[in-house]
Design an enzyme around this catalytic site. Structure first.
Site, PDB file in Angstrom:
ATOM      1  N   SER A 120     -34.882  28.713 -60.170  1.00  0.00           N
ATOM      2  CA  SER A 120     -34.430  27.929 -59.028  1.00  0.00           C
ATOM      3  C   SER A 120     -34.987  26.506 -59.112  1.00  0.00           C
ATOM      4  CB  SER A 120     -34.851  28.640 -57.741  1.00  0.00           C
ATOM      5  OG  SER A 120     -34.236  28.054 -56.633  1.00  0.00           O
TER       6      SER A 120
ATOM      7  N   ASP B 137     -23.838  33.668 -57.034  1.00  0.00           N
ATOM      8  CA  ASP B 137     -25.052  33.050 -56.492  1.00  0.00           C
ATOM      9  C   ASP B 137     -24.619  31.968 -55.501  1.00  0.00           C
ATOM     10  OD1 ASP B 137     -27.379  31.679 -55.963  1.00  0.00           O
ATOM     11  OD2 ASP B 137     -27.962  31.435 -58.074  1.00  0.00           O
TER      12      ASP B 137
ATOM     13  N   HIS C  60     -29.524  35.012 -55.937  1.00  0.00           N
ATOM     14  CA  HIS C  60     -30.208  33.881 -56.525  1.00  0.00           C
ATOM     15  C   HIS C  60     -31.418  34.306 -57.361  1.00  0.00           C
ATOM     16  CE1 HIS C  60     -30.970  29.661 -56.919  1.00  0.00           C
ATOM     17  NE2 HIS C  60     -32.123  29.706 -56.282  1.00  0.00           N
TER      18      HIS C  60
END
Lengths: 266, 425
Positions: free
Chosen positions: A95, A217, A245
């Site tokens: 991320s 996602d 995610h």
């Protein structure tokens, strides 16, 4: 400054093997890697750490000045690499940490052998032809929520509420650290994360890079994965058969396999 | 599943019903399916990837969706606001994966008419016989009232934080009036000071100053008011300005303290007398412009330390001396010395010597401090304050009181009227 204590750095796995550093994103801490780390530790020397302000990092080292942009976190990553002195390593960033890795690798390419960007997004906000997946208003709404109401509360309350007496093995560690952040710190990290725009940094990456995206996602949609792939010269793209995610939790085997294959690629 | 429905008292097995406990006919209408559909909370079952597999009527009614719009098509996170979706992806879903359950997390649902419904969400993962996760069961409770209450709490907390900031600003501003922002330069003298604040939101009780009186003379003082906070600040402020005014009218140190004593002695505060400990000193430049003559008077304050050019260090004897302000005719002690090139005069408050540095909370103490001072001599005012600041930092938590330092030295390079004496080896 004790970097190992500041970032709660943990080194495990096969000594002398290729070094793989795993960096968690906004929300939780190094525990996020617990389903993937064992498979990596068999082959590699694995470095885990918490960003300052997350997990069991030394929060006294946190300041809003240093950590209100991703540069502060990138400095920390560079600092950990230098402190460990294990030679060039593969940085796996999940991320927002994928962009932290990009910044660190652009700044100090000699410290990095390879980059793995797991569900990366260089910018969350739509801008002209670029589709980040969110409007400015959406991000404002998130930040407003964080600033004023429940998100901060939940983060504070979560450790109390989520005690799990029937499974003591999860007890202490999880209830005390996992996903818990001071709402004040979370707010600053959320701003740094969701208002960042690192699109211009992508073409500057010179180390071999793998982009591993999730098939579904909502935070980093596939268009964004394709954008990152197109912007980083010579990068590879793999789409993991996972939803959400956090593929390292929802599809740990596949995620580990992708990392292993890329690290071992010559 | 018992088609008969719920038990009324929750304790008796179903068989007991036949033994004389008649069940109200309305309860016979209750069944599990109806309870699921019309429960007073929302029920949702999703696949491990979040896709909606089953949903109850209550939740459909709350959201304004038809069942076929959701089942098999939508994901749980689709029902959330954007903020909630991001929170779900970054916190909720990872926790659920790792812990197998998440309890009582506050999120907001988005209804088809655009309204938002605050809910408390609890999810558990149902596993098959081999422990493999099968699906996620989620319960959603209407949390509108609770949210209002939380907002009120949050508002109160923010207000408290703002008040605290105001208090800190006030304390900091007041503090700045009690110690000089910078030491005024004195020709031929180096001076340095340090103040360690034990607390950011309370005004400390230590004070010091160095100020010109007449050509060639300067006054200085170091004092400590018992306690801290507003009460101490009143005394500190009175003491500081009285000392400066008294020194102008008659700079003889013992008289300055006598004047302060009279001023404080006339004040009481909630039946407590105003008092403090002080060393007051008068600096007079030597006639050859090198070095200073120093006259000191002490009232109950830790003695000053002279760090000499020759490497010796010792306390200046201003022993005893009564607290200033307690009795009408307090007696003070005096001392004089010549501050020569290479000498450093050091004043401090007892936060330093009373810091708890031992394993069992023993205090740092006068002896250890004198040893430390000896190790510094000869030094300069900035050098001494630097070394002592580092010493204070090393005390960490053990330094629990405000501590002030004031050092004055004559630079060793000043035109030497007489030999300074080499350090004895």
């Amino acid at each position: 400054m004790d970097v190992r204590k500041r970032n709660r750095v943990r080194v495990s796995g096969r000594a002398g093997g290729p070094v793989v550093m795993l960096a968690h994103g906004f929300g939780c801490d190094q525990n996020l890697w617990r389903l993937v780390a064992p498979a990596l530790e068999v082959r590699f020397q694995v470095v885990l750490f918490d960003h300052v302000g997350a997990g069991r990092s030394d929060t006294s080292a946190w300041s809003p000045e240093r950590y209100s942009t991703l540069d502060g976190y990138a400095q920390d990553v560079v600092g950990i690499c230098e402190e460990l002195g294990l030679g060039p390593l593969t940085f796996v960033g999940h991320s927002v940490s994928s962009m932290i890795g990009v910044l660190a690798a652009v700044q100090e390419p000699a410290l990095f052998e390879k980059l793995v960007l797991l569900t990366p997004s260089p910018s969350y906000i739509d801008d002209g032809d670029y589709r980040g997946g969110f409007s400015e208003q959406d991000i404002d709404e998130l930040l407003e929520s964080l600033d004023s109401n429940y998100l901060g509360w939940s983060a504070t309350m979560a450790p109390v509420i989520m005690g799990n007496p029937e499974r003591p093995e999860l007890g202490e560690e999880l209830t005390n650290s996992f996903c818990r952040t001071d709402p004040k710190i979370a707010r600053v990290f959320a701003r740094a994360t969701f208002l960042s725009d690192n699109r211009a940094d992508l073409p500057k990456v010179t180390v071999p890079t793998l982009i591993a995206e999730s098939a579904r996602d909502t935070i980093a949609p596939r268009e964004v994965g394709a954008f990152v792939h197109a912007q980083i010269p010579g990068s590879e793209l793999v789409t993991l058969d996972s939803t959400g995610h956090c593929p390292q939790l929802s599809a740990p085997e596949e995620t580990a396999e992708a990392i292993i294959a890329f690290v071992q690629e010559s | 599943m018992h088609p008969g429905g719920d038990r009324t008292d929750g304790s008796r097995p179903a068989e007991d019903r036949d033994q004389g406990f008649p069940v109200p006919s309305a309860l016979l209408e209750e069944n599990a399916e109806d309870l699921y559909e019309n429960a007073p909370c929302g029920y949702l079952s999703t696949l491990m990837d979040g896709r909606i597999a089953k949903v109850n009527g209550t939740l459909l009614k709350w959201l304004g969706h038809r069942r076929e719009e959701l089942v098999g098509h939508k994901y749980f996170s689709d029902l959330l606001t954007i903020g909630g979706r991001l929170y779900h992806e970054t916190h909720f879903a990872p926790l659920l994966r790792i812990q197998g359950e998440v309890n009582g997390v506050a999120l907001e649902l988005k209804a088809t008419d655009g309204t938002r419904l605050p809910v408390l969400v609890t999810s558990t993962v149902k596993r098959d016989e081999d422990g493999e996760p099968l699906l996620i069961r989620t319960t959603l409770l209407d949390a509108r009232d609770r949210r209002t209450y939380e907002r009120e709490l949050l508002r109160a907390r923010q207000e408290a934080e703002r008040d605290r900031e105001r208090l800190q600003r006030l304390a900091t501003t007041l503090q700045r009036t009690l110690i000089p922002p910078a030491i005024q330069p004195v020709p031929g003298l180096e001076a340095a000071a340090h103040y360690h604040f034990a607390s950011t939101d309370e005004v400390g009780g230590d004070f010091y100053d160095l100020f010109p009186l007449a050509p060639g003379t300067w006054g200085f003082f170091m004092g400590d008011v018992r306690g801290k906070g507003a009460d101490a600040a009143v005394v500190t402020s009175l003491a500081r300005y009285t000392l400066r005014a008294a020194a102008v009218s008659d700079p003889v140190p013992v008289k300055v303290l006598a004047n302060l004593n009279t001023a404080l002695n006339h004040q009481v505060q909630e039946d407590e007398p105003f008092f403090c400990t002080v060393i007051f000193g008068l600096l007079t430049a030597e006639e050859n412009d090198v070095g200073f003559h120093v006259a000191l008077a002490g009232g109950g304050h830790p003695p000053a330390v002279l760090l000499q050019a020759d490497g010796n260090a010792g306390y200046l004897p201003t022993p005893g001396g009564q607290l200033v302000g307690v009795v009408p005719d307090a007696q003070f002690t005096t001392a004089t010395l010549d501050l020569r090139p290479g000498d450093t005069l050091l004043l401090y408050t007892d936060g330093l010597t009373e810091a708890r540095t031992g394993n069992r909370g023993e205090r740092y103490g006068d002896e250890a401090f004198l040893d430390f001072a000896r190790s510094l001599a000869p030094t300069t005012a900035p050098g001494a304050v630097r070394a002592l600041t580092a010493l204070l930092d090393s005390f960490g938590e053990g330094l629990d009181d405000d501590t002030a330092l004031l050092a004055m030295s004559v630079p060793p390079g000043e035109r030497l009227g007489r030999p300074t004496g080499a350090k004895h080896s």
